[in-house]
Design a protein around this motif. Structure first.
Motif, PDB file in Angstrom:
ATOM      1  N   SER A  11       0.830  -1.209   0.000  1.00  0.00           N
ATOM      2  CA  SER A  11       0.000   0.000   0.000  1.00  0.00           C
ATOM      3  C   SER A  11       0.864   1.258   0.000  1.00  0.00           C
ATOM      4  N   ARG A  12       1.973   1.231   0.727  1.00  0.00           N
ATOM      5  CA  ARG A  12       2.862   2.405   0.762  1.00  0.00           C
ATOM      6  C   ARG A  12       3.473   2.671  -0.609  1.00  0.00           C
ATOM      7  N   HIS A  13       3.875   1.611  -1.314  1.00  0.00           N
ATOM      8  CA  HIS A  13       4.447   1.796  -2.653  1.00  0.00           C
ATOM      9  C   HIS A  13       3.399   2.291  -3.639  1.00  0.00           C
ATOM     10  N   PHE A  14       2.176   1.793  -3.528  1.00  0.00           N
ATOM     11  CA  PHE A  14       1.106   2.297  -4.390  1.00  0.00           C
ATOM     12  C   PHE A  14       0.911   3.802  -4.176  1.00  0.00           C
ATOM     13  N   ALA A  15       0.920   4.224  -2.909  1.00  0.00           N
ATOM     14  CA  ALA A  15       0.692   5.642  -2.605  1.00  0.00           C
ATOM     15  C   ALA A  15       1.860   6.507  -3.074  1.00  0.00           C
ATOM     16  N   MET A  16       3.083   5.986  -2.966  1.00  0.00           N
ATOM     17  CA  MET A  16       4.248   6.762  -3.395  1.00  0.00           C
ATOM     18  C   MET A  16       4.276   6.955  -4.909  1.00  0.00           C
ATOM     19  N   LEU A  29       1.639   6.497  -6.962  1.00  0.00           N
ATOM     20  CA  LEU A  29       0.345   6.956  -7.458  1.00  0.00           C
ATOM     21  C   LEU A  29      -0.255   6.023  -8.507  1.00  0.00           C
ATOM     22  N   ARG A  30       0.115   4.784  -8.455  1.00  0.00           N
ATOM     23  CA  ARG A  30      -0.464   3.784  -9.358  1.00  0.00           C
ATOM     24  C   ARG A  30      -0.247   2.401  -8.746  1.00  0.00           C
ATOM     25  N   ALA A  31      -0.972   1.407  -9.277  1.00  0.00           N
ATOM     26  CA  ALA A  31      -0.873   0.038  -8.769  1.00  0.00           C
ATOM     27  C   ALA A  31      -0.624  -0.903  -9.932  1.00  0.00           C
ATOM     28  N   PRO A  84      -0.085 -10.862  -1.529  1.00  0.00           N
ATOM     29  CA  PRO A  84       0.230  -9.900  -2.608  1.00  0.00           C
ATOM     30  C   PRO A  84      -0.793  -9.918  -3.744  1.00  0.00           C
ATOM     31  N   TRP A  85      -1.212 -11.121  -4.130  1.00  0.00           N
ATOM     32  CA  TRP A  85      -2.212 -11.213  -5.214  1.00  0.00           C
ATOM     33  C   TRP A  85      -3.512 -10.530  -4.815  1.00  0.00           C
ATOM     34  N   LEU A  86      -3.979 -10.789  -3.587  1.00  0.00           N
ATOM     35  CA  LEU A  86      -5.228 -10.203  -3.143  1.00  0.00           C
ATOM     36  C   LEU A  86      -5.094  -8.695  -2.931  1.00  0.00           C
ATOM     37  N   THR A  87      -3.945  -8.254  -2.443  1.00  0.00           N
ATOM     38  CA  THR A  87      -3.726  -6.819  -2.237  1.00  0.00           C
ATOM     39  C   THR A  87      -3.779  -6.066  -3.564  1.00  0.00           C
ATOM     40  N   TYR A  88      -3.176  -6.634  -4.569  1.00  0.00           N
ATOM     41  CA  TYR A  88      -3.177  -5.968  -5.885  1.00  0.00           C
ATOM     42  C   TYR A  88      -4.597  -5.817  -6.417  1.00  0.00           C
ATOM     43  N   HIS A  89      -5.404  -6.881  -6.336  1.00  0.00           N
ATOM     44  CA  HIS A  89      -6.743  -6.823  -6.908  1.00  0.00           C
ATOM     45  C   HIS A  89      -7.692  -5.969  -6.070  1.00  0.00           C
ATOM     46  N   VAL A  90      -7.465  -5.883  -4.772  1.00  0.00           N
ATOM     47  CA  VAL A  90      -8.356  -5.095  -3.922  1.00  0.00           C
ATOM     48  C   VAL A  90      -8.005  -3.618  -3.966  1.00  0.00           C
ATOM     49  N   LEU A  91      -6.709  -3.285  -4.030  1.00  0.00           N
ATOM     50  CA  LEU A  91      -6.288  -1.891  -3.911  1.00  0.00           C
ATOM     51  C   LEU A  91      -5.996  -1.211  -5.243  1.00  0.00           C
ATOM     52  N   LYS A  92      -5.966  -1.954  -6.340  1.00  0.00           N
ATOM     53  CA  LYS A  92      -5.557  -1.324  -7.595  1.00  0.00           C
ATOM     54  C   LYS A  92      -6.539  -0.250  -8.046  1.00  0.00           C
ATOM     55  N   GLU A 109      -4.796   8.976 -10.458  1.00  0.00           N
ATOM     56  CA  GLU A 109      -4.974  10.416 -10.560  1.00  0.00           C
ATOM     57  C   GLU A 109      -4.432  11.129  -9.327  1.00  0.00           C
ATOM     58  N   GLY A 110      -3.364  10.580  -8.760  1.00  0.00           N
ATOM     59  CA  GLY A 110      -2.663  11.296  -7.700  1.00  0.00           C
ATOM     60  C   GLY A 110      -3.231  11.158  -6.325  1.00  0.00           C
ATOM     61  N   ARG A 111      -4.240  10.373  -6.114  1.00  0.00           N
ATOM     62  CA  ARG A 111      -4.794  10.245  -4.774  1.00  0.00           C
ATOM     63  C   ARG A 111      -5.495   8.897  -4.636  1.00  0.00           C
ATOM     64  N   ARG A 112      -5.719   8.562  -3.382  1.00  0.00           N
ATOM     65  CA  ARG A 112      -6.439   7.324  -3.083  1.00  0.00           C
ATOM     66  C   ARG A 112      -7.847   7.680  -2.647  1.00  0.00           C
ATOM     67  N   HIS A 113      -8.804   6.830  -3.022  1.00  0.00           N
ATOM     68  CA  HIS A 113     -10.189   7.082  -2.668  1.00  0.00           C
ATOM     69  C   HIS A 113     -10.320   7.183  -1.157  1.00  0.00           C
ATOM     70  N   GLY A 114     -10.981   8.227  -0.722  1.00  0.00           N
ATOM     71  CA  GLY A 114     -11.229   8.397   0.704  1.00  0.00           C
ATOM     72  C   GLY A 114     -10.128   9.155   1.403  1.00  0.00           C
ATOM     73  N   HIS A 115      -9.011   9.460   0.743  1.00  0.00           N
ATOM     74  CA  HIS A 115      -7.908  10.183   1.344  1.00  0.00           C
ATOM     75  C   HIS A 115      -7.495  11.283   0.377  1.00  0.00           C
TER      76      HIS A 115
END
Length: 446
Positions: free
Chosen positions: A213-218, A220-222, A286-294, A299-305
């Motif tokens: 999740s931290r790498h996705f946020a840094m 800005l993509r998954a 890792p597989w489940l994290t990718y499909h749930v968080l992708k 667009e530079g932000r995560r939903h809800g944050h």
């Protein structure tokens, strides 16, 4: 030893026991020979307490299985003669099912074999006890899982918490499969080991999900590549941490004596659980994290944050961490304080300020009263003293029923197996096994 053994009482009449005036003296001339019962070697009695009939659950100790047409007891008698039948299950069978089937069979045999002036009473049912204990542990396991998910939701987010929650049943399922292959059954020790390992098995998936999740946020993509990089980044410390936990539990495999087989399920389950947790953290998580968080990044932000500031947990811990990292002196003082507290807690055990026990006292509904009289006390003197104990127990409000064993040992339980109570045979030894009302229905502990 001369000749053959006596087979009938009549043969004793012709036994020569002496010679008088040059003629043999036969046993029938100096004694009355009667083929009667043997001398009394022990007494077994059963009696009821004031809480008779309090528990109505089928198979509960004190439950009647047979007829209830017994004659009333005498005023000075608190118990009646009894016969105890003890049954043990085979290894690997379900204690709850075996106990239920036995009760059904006893109920069927009552009318055919038990006289009208007798009744069958369940004085002990470890199938029911095991069922209660397992249900309590399963309930505790469910509560523990709920608490873990709640804490993860607060610290990481509900999506990350659900990903980690999926790892719990998967890891437990794989661990139970290894138990099945190793020949272990689901019992109280196995369930306790699973509860103990619950807080440990979620560590690997938590670290996995948090870093991905931290790498996705840094970035800005998954992408799958980012997931692989994030997992590779934490793989070495994750493996080392898992091995450290496993090594700390391995010495339990080398416990000898009575406690060796008892503790072996725990020595197996915790390391296996950690290995399965690491396996899940490198594959499913890792597989489940990718499909749930992708879908949450883009667009530079995560939903809800938004980018207004750090998460709530960071805002809570940042002032403390800045204070420790700003000056080397602050960090040294903090480490010194932690060391003093650690030494202080260790000293509690060293100076006997806290009791050291392998297992705490349990508030059981069953008690075994052991009575050791002076050696040389006759069986009837011992029995008379035990009757006084019975008269007292018959007036204790919490007592449902009791069974006395004078001169012989009561059917063995786990405590008796450890302490060899089955060897208690003698005229001066006795025991009274009593059952109390449920722990939720009495104000004092057993």
């Amino acid at each position: 030893e001369a000749g053959r053994l006596f087979e009938r009482a009549e043969e004793l009449e012709s036994l020569v026991v002496g010679v008088y005036d040059e003629r043999p003296v036969f046993l029938r001339e100096v004694a009355d020979i009667v083929d009667g019962p043997a001398e009394v070697e022990h007494f077994v009695r059963h009696g009821w307490g004031p809480a008779k009939g309090f528990e109505t659950e089928r198979g509960f100790p004190g439950t009647r299985v047979g007829a209830a047409g017994l004659p009333p007891l005498a005023d000075d008698d608190a118990s009646v003669p009894a016969v105890t039948i003890a049954l043990a299950k085979k290894k690997g069978t379900n204690a709850v099912w075996v106990a239920d089937e036995i009760l059904d069979e006893v109920g069927r045999l009552i009318d055919e074999f038990v006289p009208d002036d007798c009744e069958a009473v369940v004085s002990r049912n470890y199938g029911l006890t095991a069922d209660h204990k397992v249900n309590e542990l399963v309930e505790g396991l469910a509560v523990a899982v709920f608490i873990v998910i709640a804490l993860l939701t607060i610290g990481l987010g509900w999506r990350e918490a659900l990903i980690v929650a999926v790892a719990v049943p998967v890891v437990f399922g794989l661990t139970l499969m290894v138990n099945l292959l190793a020949g272990f059954t689901i019992n109280r020790v196995t369930l306790f080991a699973l509860i103990l390992s619950l807080g440990l098995l979620v560590d690997d998936p938590i670290v996995d999900v948090e870093n991905i999740s931290r790498h996705f946020a840094m970035r800005l993509r998954a992408t799958r590549a980012i997931v692989m990089q994030a997992v590779a980044e934490i793989r070495p410390p994750l493996i080392i941490a898992t091995l450290a936990v496993i090594v700390s539990f391995l010495p339990m495999l080398f416990i000898t004596g009575m406690m060796g087989p008892y503790m072996r399920p725990m020595a197996l389950n915790v390391p296996v659980t950690m290995l399965m947790s690491m396996l899940v953290a490198f594959t499913i998580t890792p597989w489940l994290t990718y499909h749930v968080l992708k879908r949450c990044y883009g667009e530079g932000r995560r939903h809800g944050h938004d980018d207004a500031g750090p998460p709530r947990m960071s805002r809570l811990f940042s002032p403390v961490m800045r204070l420790l990292l700003r000056r080397r002196t602050n960090a040294l003082v903090f480490l010194l304080a932690v060391g003093v507290v650690t030494l202080g807690t260790t000293a509690l055990a060293a100076f006997r300020s806290v009791p050291l026990k392998m297992l705490p006292h349990d508030n059981k509904n069953e008690l075994l009263l052991l009575l050791d009289f002076d050696e040389g006390t006759t069986l009837h003197r011992t029995d008379a003293a035990v009757r006084e104990f019975e008269a007292f127990l018959a007036g204790v409000p919490e007592v449902i029923e009791f069974t006395s064993y004078v001169g012989t040992a009561s059917p063995m339980d786990f405590n008796g197996m450890v302490r060899h109570y089955y060897l208690r045979e003698g005229d001066h030894l006795a025991g009274v096994r009593l059952n109390l009302v449920g722990k939720k229905s009495r104000p004092i502990k057993s």
